[in-house]
Design an enzyme around this catalytic site. Structure first.
Site, PDB file in Angstrom:
ATOM      1  N   TYR A 141       0.810  -1.217   0.000  1.00 39.40           N
ATOM      2  CA  TYR A 141       0.000   0.000   0.000  1.00 39.40           C
ATOM      3  C   TYR A 141       0.842   1.266   0.000  1.00 39.40           C
ATOM      4  O   TYR A 141       0.356   2.342  -0.351  1.00 39.40           O
ATOM      5  CB  TYR A 141      -0.942   0.008   1.205  1.00 39.40           C
ATOM      6  N   LYS A 187       4.191 -15.337   3.247  1.00 39.22           N
ATOM      7  CA  LYS A 187       4.188 -16.120   2.006  1.00 39.22           C
ATOM      8  C   LYS A 187       5.640 -16.387   1.630  1.00 39.22           C
ATOM      9  O   LYS A 187       6.103 -16.111   0.522  1.00 39.22           O
ATOM     10  CB  LYS A 187       3.447 -15.358   0.898  1.00 39.22           C
ATOM     11  N   ASP A 219      -2.257 -18.467   2.591  1.00 38.44           N
ATOM     12  CA  ASP A 219      -3.413 -19.151   2.022  1.00 38.44           C
ATOM     13  C   ASP A 219      -3.914 -20.241   2.960  1.00 38.44           C
ATOM     14  O   ASP A 219      -5.133 -20.452   3.107  1.00 38.44           O
ATOM     15  CB  ASP A 219      -3.124 -19.695   0.621  1.00 38.44           C
ATOM     16  N   ASP A 243      -5.179  -7.058   5.897  1.00 35.98           N
ATOM     17  CA  ASP A 243      -6.391  -6.425   5.377  1.00 35.98           C
ATOM     18  C   ASP A 243      -7.399  -7.489   4.951  1.00 35.98           C
ATOM     19  O   ASP A 243      -8.599  -7.412   5.243  1.00 35.98           O
ATOM     20  CB  ASP A 243      -6.016  -5.523   4.199  1.00 35.98           C
ATOM     21  N   ASP A 247     -11.066  -9.459   7.347  1.00 35.84           N
ATOM     22  CA  ASP A 247     -12.449  -9.523   6.881  1.00 35.84           C
ATOM     23  C   ASP A 247     -13.027 -10.926   7.047  1.00 35.84           C
ATOM     24  O   ASP A 247     -14.234 -11.092   7.231  1.00 35.84           O
ATOM     25  CB  ASP A 247     -12.546  -9.079   5.417  1.00 35.84           C
TER      26      ASP A 247
END
Length: 350
Positions: A141, A187, A219, A243, A247
């Site tokens: 970001y 990752k 993942d 982020d 959720d």
């Protein structure tokens, strides 16, 4: 205490949930004898409309002068097709960067009263109680270079040792007062930046010998959150992964409207519900304000060290959930309550 707080309602349902949260904050101040020094500013789409910028200079100055900032939400669909630098969300990224709030804490808890609200089976979500610690000022970001050149677009994911170390310390210190477990998400099987992340987090963990550290690929983490969420205590991860994964927490809590957050730096705190501006229900007095009210509890705890007050707010939320006086997203058995009614119910429960 005198609590000097900046209020940024923002866009969409942000104004409604912030209003309910403010009612609760005023009830806390009255009950415990504090005074409130409140100011208000513009951020996001409404700021663009009124000033031409998603983060006006006046708002930033107020944020830097306040003890804490309480925000609603940013984002309006009319800006979906403009360049990223001109979108309401840019104001959020800019204020986080300017305040140097580098650690975003997102508690995910399944209240017993909301077990039926989650689409997952009861025995899966029952007992879920985790905090996601998301690094907030680095990664994709904010990395440079970034841009669009003809038919090619690019972003840069970058982290320094110092950026990883400081957010890792936050996670380990939180775990010390919880169940003493940190799950670091990366990752590293693909990304060089994750290789450094894993190395630095492992080195920091040596300073916390009583905390168990495990590493998990992102993942697999997403899958494990819906298979066995109770295995997690404190989850530590970088900006983009955090982020997305937070959720998923909305599924565990019964609604994303339940999730508060605290963005912390060395001296300042920015508090906001995890949900977005939800323009489809804005102005209808039906948004769930409990994430915003939970953010008030987080502000009392982390910025002002008022644990009794924070616990009182969280207990009041629990009482309201038990009463069934909740908004439609939590699937009440009777007539759904309005945003305003839920805020009033929490204030009364205090």
């Amino acid at each position: 205490m005198n609590l000097k707080i900046l209020i940024l309602p923002g866009d969409g349902i942000g104004t409604e949930v912030t209003s309910a949260a403010l009612e609760v904050l005023r009830a806390v101040a009255k009950k415990f004898g504090h005074t409130l020094e409140l100011s208000e500013g513009l951020i996001g789409g409404i700021a663009i409309h009124k000033t031409g910028a998603p983060l006006p200079k006046d708002t930033l100055e107020k944020a830097l002068a306040a003890d804490a900032t309480l925000m609603g939400a940013v984002g309006l669909p009319e800006f979906d097709n403009v360049p990223p630098a001109q979108r309401p969300e840019r104001g959020l990224l800019e204020i986080r960067s300017a305040m140097d709030v580098f650690a975003n804490l997102r508690p995910v808890r399944t209240y017993p009263e909301l077990i039926e609200s989650s689409p997952l089976k009861n025995h899966i979500v029952e007992g879920t109680d985790m905090i996601i610690v998301r690094e907030l000022t680095g990664g994709l970001y904010f990395g440079t270079p970034r841009g669009i050149e003809g038919d090619r677009a690019f972003n840069t994911m970058a982290y320094t040792r110092a950026e990883i170390e400081r957010v890792a310390h936050v996670a380990f210190k939180l775990a010390a007062n919880r169940r003493k477990k940190v799950t670091s998400v990366d990752k590293s099987n693909v990304l060089e930046v994750s290789t450094l992340w894993r190395k630095v987090v492992t080195e920091v963990s040596a300073q916390y010998p009583d905390i168990t550290l495990e590493h998990m690929i992102v993942d697999n983490t997403a899958m494990q959150m819906v298979l066995r969420p109770t295995q997690f205590d404190v989850m530590l991860t970088e900006n983009t992964f955090g982020d997305i994964l937070s959720d998923v927490g909305g599924i565990l809590a019964g609604s994303i409207g339940m999730l508060p957050s605290a963005s912390l730096g060395a001296t300042r705190g920015l508090y906001e519900p995890v949900h977005g501006s939800a323009p489809d229900i804005a102005g209808q007095n039906k948004a769930n304000p409990l994430g915003a009210i939970g953010s008030v509890a987080a502000m009392l705890e982390y910025s002002f060290k008022l644990m009794d007050e924070a616990n009182a707010v969280n207990a009041a939320i629990g009482k309201v959930l038990a009463s069934g006086r909740v908004t439609a997203d939590l699937r009440p058995k009777g007539t759904p309550a309005t945003t305003e009614q839920v805020g009033k119910a929490v204030s009364e429960a205090l």
